[in-house]
Design a protein around this motif. Sequence first.
Motif, PDB file in Angstrom:
ATOM      1  N   CYS A 304       4.583   5.810   1.577  1.00 37.80           N
ATOM      2  CA  CYS A 304       4.128   6.915   0.725  1.00 37.80           C
ATOM      3  C   CYS A 304       4.461   6.571  -0.721  1.00 37.80           C
ATOM      4  N   TYR A 306       2.779   5.691  -3.476  1.00 33.85           N
ATOM      5  CA  TYR A 306       2.290   4.401  -3.946  1.00 33.85           C
ATOM      6  C   TYR A 306       2.496   4.223  -5.447  1.00 33.85           C
ATOM      7  N   ARG A 350      -2.983   3.892  -8.105  1.00 33.09           N
ATOM      8  CA  ARG A 350      -1.969   4.102  -7.060  1.00 33.09           C
ATOM      9  C   ARG A 350      -1.660   5.591  -6.909  1.00 33.09           C
ATOM     10  N   ALA A 353      -4.403   7.046  -4.864  1.00 27.99           N
ATOM     11  CA  ALA A 353      -4.350   6.682  -3.449  1.00 27.99           C
ATOM     12  C   ALA A 353      -3.578   7.691  -2.606  1.00 27.99           C
ATOM     13  N   ALA A 354      -2.734   8.484  -3.247  1.00 30.32           N
ATOM     14  CA  ALA A 354      -1.941   9.478  -2.516  1.00 30.32           C
ATOM     15  C   ALA A 354      -2.670  10.813  -2.375  1.00 30.32           C
ATOM     16  N   GLU A 453      -6.275   3.503  -0.922  1.00 27.81           N
ATOM     17  CA  GLU A 453      -5.219   3.470   0.093  1.00 27.81           C
ATOM     18  C   GLU A 453      -5.557   2.455   1.182  1.00 27.81           C
ATOM     19  N   THR A 454      -6.804   2.396   1.569  1.00 22.57           N
ATOM     20  CA  THR A 454      -7.224   1.422   2.580  1.00 22.57           C
ATOM     21  C   THR A 454      -6.927  -0.003   2.116  1.00 22.57           C
ATOM     22  N   ARG A 485      -0.422  11.035   4.564  1.00 23.46           N
ATOM     23  CA  ARG A 485      -0.066   9.619   4.758  1.00 23.46           C
ATOM     24  C   ARG A 485       0.094   9.413   6.257  1.00 23.46           C
TER      25      ARG A 485
END
Length: 493
Positions: A304, A306, A350, A353-354, A453-454, A485
């Motif tokens: 988590c 990121y 980043r 991405a969360a 995130e991928t 997440r």
Amino acid sequence: MSFRFKTIAMERIRQQIDSILHFLEPNMGFINCHMVDYLTEQHWQQYVPKAIRSELETYENYLQAKEVFWSQFNQTQSYHKHFPGVTDFITAASRYRLGGSEVLGTSLSLEQFKDALTCCRKETRLKMTELMNVKKCHEVEIAAAVVASLCTAMASSIAEGTLEDVVVIDAGDGKGYLSSRIALEHGIKVLGIDCNEENTSNAEKRRDRLNKKIPKAVRKSQLEEDEHFSSLLNEGKLDTLYKTTTQLIDFDTNLIELASKHFPGGHRSTFCLCGLHTCGNLGPNCLRLFHQNSTIKGVCNVGCCYHLMQEEFIIDQFYNPTKVSDNPGYGFPMSSYLRAQRFALGRNARNLAAESIERACANRENPSDKLGHRALLQVIFVECGEKKSHQVGRLKSDGFVDYVRKSVRRLGLAERVTITDESLLELEARFRVELEQLKVFYLIRQQFAPVVETLILLDRLLYLRESGYERSFLVKLFEPVVSPRCYSLIAMK
């Protein structure tokens, strides 16, 4: 013991990464833009695809467009017929998420992974929701069963091995939610390790409180006849199975000595490293530790935060070294493949991405008004000749005027930024349409979140494959609406 599930080839993972990079790279400016500059830098014109801009021109269009984003997982809605450009953009982005057409076959469902473990599969039987919220219960019950299954598989690979030979190391133990459940439910010895003394103390207090609740939970679940639960019921020995310590695990830590200190009376040399929502660099470092420490035979890690990772090929303007002092090094990229390309994401990417599209859609979440307030404040700064980039941070406010007053005071700009309340209200009214447009812009940009995130997760998986671990997997453990997440990296030597 062998997994029945066929692992995806390393070359296929590289191809999927290439496909994602091809999609992301033309949009990196969009992904990393600062919402602060939305109005002053005209982000709508600069970043939003022309097909979407031509469809969305009025206040009413923006309100309707939000419905398209919120209903993307509910195909019964008909708004998409009015905005084909928006729908096409959502569809295109979704192909690059885990499970999308460009990344098929890489991640396992929870049931697929459990089936792959065949006879080593463990389940949660003890219903004990006390001392945890709904989200944490969901995560802990599932993750504990997966870690126990992994430990059972590890024990089966040891000559005449049993679970007595395995110790779980919980990295970033926190309050001990996962570690105490593994010990309580499955009778496996767990050492919870955290760098924060307060976290360790809270975990011990919670363990003691949990001990008192065991008899009621065992009887309620009708498990008195089970040998393990019967011993818990009669002896209350959770504190003999679950130990805590405050220290930093690094690549030089002797886990055998550590286990002997906390679990005397046996020579244990097989460890499973787990971590539930390991923050920032801790997640990548757990994977490195798994690779570098020969006594760690299995790993189960859910990352988590990121934005707290440090990247190797970019300088972070707002980098705070204290945030990663306990987990040095670089969190991204991990794989030799992306490192050879010197690929960088950027802090805003980043952060993005969360974001959780599933949760936002399920809850019909409207982006915060403070996004608009901060963008308007930037307009004021520019008009007042303030050229320096100011970081306001989070603050509680009651409307736009209050937000401006508190922000100016926090930044020490009261003497340079002078504007009346009436003028502030006029400014907010003047930008009424643009502020609604900004919310749609946020939702458009959010479509990149699961794609970024991928890429982060595939980089970690590829690192494990490059390191020689064929039995390494991405597994979707949790429901994303409950726990955004939701993917775990699992590997076994």
